[in-house]
Design an enzyme around this catalytic site. Structure first.
Site, PDB file in Angstrom:
ATOM      1  N   ARG A 147      30.068  62.208  55.994  1.00 46.04           N
ATOM      2  CA  ARG A 147      29.795  61.784  57.365  1.00 46.04           C
ATOM      3  C   ARG A 147      29.306  63.001  58.138  1.00 46.04           C
ATOM      4  NH1 ARG A 147      34.992  59.463  56.244  1.00 46.04           N
ATOM      5  NH2 ARG A 147      34.956  57.161  56.246  1.00 46.04           N
ATOM      6  N   LYS A 178      37.992  60.119  58.487  1.00 47.75           N
ATOM      7  CA  LYS A 178      38.565  59.234  59.497  1.00 47.75           C
ATOM      8  C   LYS A 178      40.061  59.068  59.257  1.00 47.75           C
ATOM      9  CE  LYS A 178      34.560  56.405  60.734  1.00 47.75           C
ATOM     10  NZ  LYS A 178      34.013  55.022  60.794  1.00 47.75           N
ATOM     11  N   HIS A 247      23.607  59.265  58.583  1.00 54.59           N
ATOM     12  CA  HIS A 247      24.372  58.204  57.932  1.00 54.59           C
ATOM     13  C   HIS A 247      23.523  57.453  56.914  1.00 54.59           C
ATOM     14  CE1 HIS A 247      28.513  56.998  58.319  1.00 54.59           C
ATOM     15  NE2 HIS A 247      28.193  55.734  58.102  1.00 54.59           N
ATOM     16  N   ARG A 250      24.122  59.090  53.721  1.00 57.20           N
ATOM     17  CA  ARG A 250      25.429  58.678  53.182  1.00 57.20           C
ATOM     18  C   ARG A 250      25.289  57.313  52.509  1.00 57.20           C
ATOM     19  NH1 ARG A 250      31.163  59.076  53.721  1.00 57.20           N
ATOM     20  NH2 ARG A 250      32.188  57.160  54.400  1.00 57.20           N
ATOM     21  N   HIS A 273      36.718  55.665  52.110  1.00 55.33           N
ATOM     22  CA  HIS A 273      37.007  54.387  52.760  1.00 55.33           C
ATOM     23  C   HIS A 273      38.466  54.000  52.530  1.00 55.33           C
ATOM     24  CE1 HIS A 273      32.522  52.986  52.639  1.00 55.33           C
ATOM     25  NE2 HIS A 273      32.786  53.762  53.678  1.00 55.33           N
ATOM     26  N   TYR A 282      28.000  47.873  49.717  1.00 56.04           N
ATOM     27  CA  TYR A 282      27.003  48.498  48.847  1.00 56.04           C
ATOM     28  C   TYR A 282      26.721  47.670  47.605  1.00 56.04           C
ATOM     29  CZ  TYR A 282      27.598  52.372  51.999  1.00 56.04           C
ATOM     30  OH  TYR A 282      27.641  53.135  53.132  1.00 56.04           O
TER      31      TYR A 282
END
Length: 305
Positions: A147, A178, A247, A250, A273, A282
């Site tokens: 990120r 995150k 992004h 990414r 994630h 994806y």
């Protein structure tokens, strides 16, 4: 148009001082309501929630997105709320009616060829220090799937204060993602070579704080916006025919890795994630890629003309 709608629009213009463009939008949406009510031989006082739901379904079937229908409902709801205050309707038939959900758009990813085109860009006339840094930015974004916040938060080496850092010996980037979750991401050979080249030239830009891995021309840590600007410029110079942002690299990392490995769980871990449901988008990108290959190559996919 119904006289009540005309009075409501005048109320918005004079008393609410709604901007002209917004007023035009409201007028257009309320004209749709008036037309549908007239077609159903209904006055505004006779409109019920089931009418509104049916009209929403009709508009959706005509191609209006859920987001657009949300704006339509907002305009209709405002009219009936005002009519209620004026004592002309007993209930607001739009209350409780929700627009259909719009499917989330797929993340945009570069093709493998475009990614290589960007990563392999050669600019012999560019400032060698900035060129080494910008090449490393691309390699770390595409090669590690970071990120933008993780990228700019990297330090050149581990410390008690470091949010993230690179370990050259282990060929790993340790990042703070995150939810304050830490993870280690392998640095591939191309990214590692770019990183070593940048570290060799990095002292030329350092001014005071030696911690940040990526620094700008003033010697301070690069900001996300500065990275976005450099990446956009580099994509234009590479001739990539799309607006490239961090992004997107990414997304490209994840999509290309999944196409090659088929290992969704590994991609989830590398991206950081929390839920595999987030990573599953994806698989849709992967299927989209496979569908394009099929349409282009399989003889049964080609229609007779």
């Amino acid at each position: 148009m119904d006289a009540r709608i005309e009075r409501y629009l005048e109320h918005l213009r004079v008393e609410r001082r709604v901007a002209p463009l917004t007023l035009d939008t409201y007028a257009a949406e309320l004209a749709v309501l008036a037309a549908m009510a007239a077609e159903a031989k209904l006055s505004l006082q006779e409109v019920q929630p089931h009418h509104v739901r049916r009209w929403m379904a009709t508009l959706h079937g005509q191609g209006r997105s859920g987001r657009t229908l949300g704006k339509t409902l907002s305009a209709w709801r405002g009219l009936f709320r005002w009519l209620g205050r004026e004592g002309e309707v007993a209930l607001n038939p739009v209350d409780g009616v929700r627009p259909p959900k719009s499917p989330k758009p797929l993340p945009k990813a570069l093709s493998v060829e475009q990614s290589m085109q960007l990563a392999d860009l050669q600019q012999p006339d560019a400032d060698p220090v900035l060129e080494a840094r910008d090449r490393c930015l691309v390699e770390m974004l595409y090669g590690c799937g970071l990120r933008i916040s993780e990228l700019v938060g990297l330090d050149a080496e581990a410390s008690a204060q470091a949010k993230g850092y690179v370990d050259l010996a282990a060929a790993e980037a340790h990042v703070l993602g995150k939810g304050a979750k830490r993870r280690a991401v392998p640095i591939g050979s191309a990214a590692l070579a770019a990183l070593q080249s940048w570290l060799a030239r990095r002292p030329a830009l350092l001014r005071g704080d030696a911690a940040p891995l990526f620094v700008n021309e003033r010697g301070t840590r690069m900001t996300p916006q500065q990275v976005r600007v450099r990446l956009k410029q580099r994509a234009i110079q590479a001739g990539v025919p799309t607006h490239v942002h961090p992004h997107m690299l990414r997304h490209s990392f994840a999509s290309h890795l999944l196409q090659s490995s088929g290992d969704l769980r590994a991609v989830q871990e590398l991206l950081g994630h929390a839920s595999i449901a987030t990573t599953q988008v994806y698989t849709r990108l992967d299927f989209q890629h496979l569908a394009k290959v099929y349409d282009a190559a399989h003889p049964r996919a080609k229609r007779n003309t």
